[in-house]
Design an enzyme around this catalytic site. Structure first.
Site, mmCIF file in Angstrom:
data_model
loop_
_atom_site.group_PDB
_atom_site.id
_atom_site.type_symbol
_atom_site.label_atom_id
_atom_site.label_comp_id
_atom_site.label_asym_id
_atom_site.label_seq_id
_atom_site.Cartn_x
_atom_site.Cartn_y
_atom_site.Cartn_z
ATOM 1 N N SER A 1 56.309 -35.774 5.107
ATOM 2 C CA SER A 1 55.697 -37.046 5.538
ATOM 3 C C SER A 1 56.750 -37.962 6.171
ATOM 4 O O SER A 1 57.124 -38.968 5.595
ATOM 5 C CB SER A 1 54.973 -37.750 4.373
ATOM 6 O OG SER A 1 55.732 -37.789 3.190
ATOM 7 N N LEU B 1 63.367 -34.726 3.215
ATOM 8 C CA LEU B 1 63.604 -33.662 4.189
ATOM 9 C C LEU B 1 63.199 -32.295 3.650
ATOM 10 O O LEU B 1 63.108 -32.102 2.438
ATOM 11 C CB LEU B 1 65.094 -33.613 4.549
ATOM 12 C CG LEU B 1 65.665 -34.785 5.345
ATOM 13 C CD1 LEU B 1 67.192 -34.723 5.338
ATOM 14 C CD2 LEU B 1 65.136 -34.774 6.777
ATOM 15 N N SER B 2 63.011 -31.355 4.552
ATOM 16 C CA SER B 2 62.788 -29.966 4.164
ATOM 17 C C SER B 2 64.032 -29.500 3.407
ATOM 18 O O SER B 2 65.159 -29.748 3.853
ATOM 19 C CB SER B 2 62.589 -29.118 5.420
ATOM 20 O OG SER B 2 62.388 -27.772 5.077
ATOM 21 N N GLY B 3 63.850 -28.894 2.252
ATOM 22 C CA GLY B 3 64.992 -28.426 1.471
ATOM 23 C C GLY B 3 65.583 -29.465 0.533
ATOM 24 O O GLY B 3 66.548 -29.198 -0.175
ATOM 25 N N SER B 4 64.975 -30.674 0.507
ATOM 26 C CA SER B 4 65.502 -31.741 -0.368
ATOM 27 C C SER B 4 65.153 -31.486 -1.828
ATOM 28 O O SER B 4 65.775 -32.038 -2.735
ATOM 29 C CB SER B 4 64.965 -33.113 0.054
ATOM 30 O OG SER B 4 63.547 -33.131 -0.036
ATOM 31 N N GLY B 5 64.140 -30.639 -2.049
ATOM 32 C CA GLY B 5 63.729 -30.348 -3.422
ATOM 33 C C GLY B 5 62.457 -31.057 -3.843
ATOM 34 O O GLY B 5 62.143 -31.119 -5.037
ATOM 35 N N LYS B 6 61.700 -31.568 -2.871
ATOM 36 C CA LYS B 6 60.444 -32.288 -3.171
ATOM 37 C C LYS B 6 59.483 -31.463 -4.013
ATOM 38 O O LYS B 6 59.017 -31.907 -5.041
ATOM 39 C CB LYS B 6 59.671 -32.638 -1.886
ATOM 40 C CG LYS B 6 60.289 -33.596 -0.965
ATOM 41 C CD LYS B 6 59.419 -33.775 0.269
ATOM 42 C CE LYS B 6 59.159 -32.488 1.032
ATOM 43 N NZ LYS B 6 60.340 -31.819 1.556
ATOM 44 N N SER B 7 59.149 -30.266 -3.513
ATOM 45 C CA SER B 7 58.162 -29.429 -4.211
ATOM 46 C C SER B 7 58.673 -29.004 -5.572
ATOM 47 O O SER B 7 57.940 -29.057 -6.560
ATOM 48 C CB SER B 7 57.817 -28.195 -3.385
ATOM 49 O OG SER B 7 57.067 -28.574 -2.253
#
Length: 187
Positions: free
Chosen positions: A88, A15-21
């Site tokens: 994604s 999700l957006s804000g999950s910390g992926k980047s």
């Protein structure tokens, strides 16, 4: 391989804000410090160039992810560890990339798990606030679906673990899978 590792696609989804980047950048940095050849693909370097002609309709989102997958595979084929950080949201899109990666086992899906309420609290770009106010149609997790991976190679919980712990989990997985050597993980 020549560089002490083989090429692979590390696909960070969540999700957006999950910390992926944040996680992908930290893993990339840790790999680079260990002498690995890496390249990171994220919204910042892809949306402004390769995919600047795409919007956010479902069709454009699908094409966005398809192109990213193709580019990541080219890097992997060249012996680079390619890291991608994109919401994604559709399982089918991610599975299609896995299936078309030249050696199927060179695709590592990393599900960056974080409960929606925690992502919403973090809201680094203020996007959830806008989505809740109806200003962003089709926002993943609020007004559009996020399909969690059914069988990700690795699930990393960023709500329960520190960034360092998350990076460590990814590196240990890469050693276990034979992508990088054990010695590369010694601190």
């Amino acid at each position: 391989g020549l560089k002490g590792h083989q090429g692979a696609v590390l696909w960070f989804t969540g999700l957006s804000g999950s910390g992926k980047s944040t996680l992908a950048v930290a893993v990339e940095s840790a790999l680079f410090e260990r002498g690995c050849h890496t390249f990171i693909l994220d919204g910042d370097n892809v949306r402004h160039g390769l995919n600047k002609n795409l919007g956010f309709s479902p069709e454009d989102r699908e094409e966005n992810i398809r192109r990213i997958g193709e580019v990541a595979k080219l890097f992997a084929d060249a012996g680079t560890l390619a890291l991608t950080a994109f919401i994604s949201p559709y399982r089918e899109d991610r599975d299609r990339i896995r299936e078309t990666t030249s050696r199927n086992d060179d695709f590592v899906e990393v599900f960056v798990y974080c409960p929606l309420d925690v992502c919403e609290e973090r809201d680094p770009k203020g996007l959830y606030k806008k989505a809740r106010a109806g200003e962003i149609p089709e926002f993943t997790g609020i007004s559009a679906p996020y399909e969690e991976p059914a069988a990700a190679e690795l699930v990393v919980d960023t709500a329960e673990n520190s960034l360092d712990e998350c990076v460590d989990l990814v590196l240990k997985h890469l050693v276990a899978r034979g992508y990088i050597e054990e010695s590369a993980v010694a601190v």
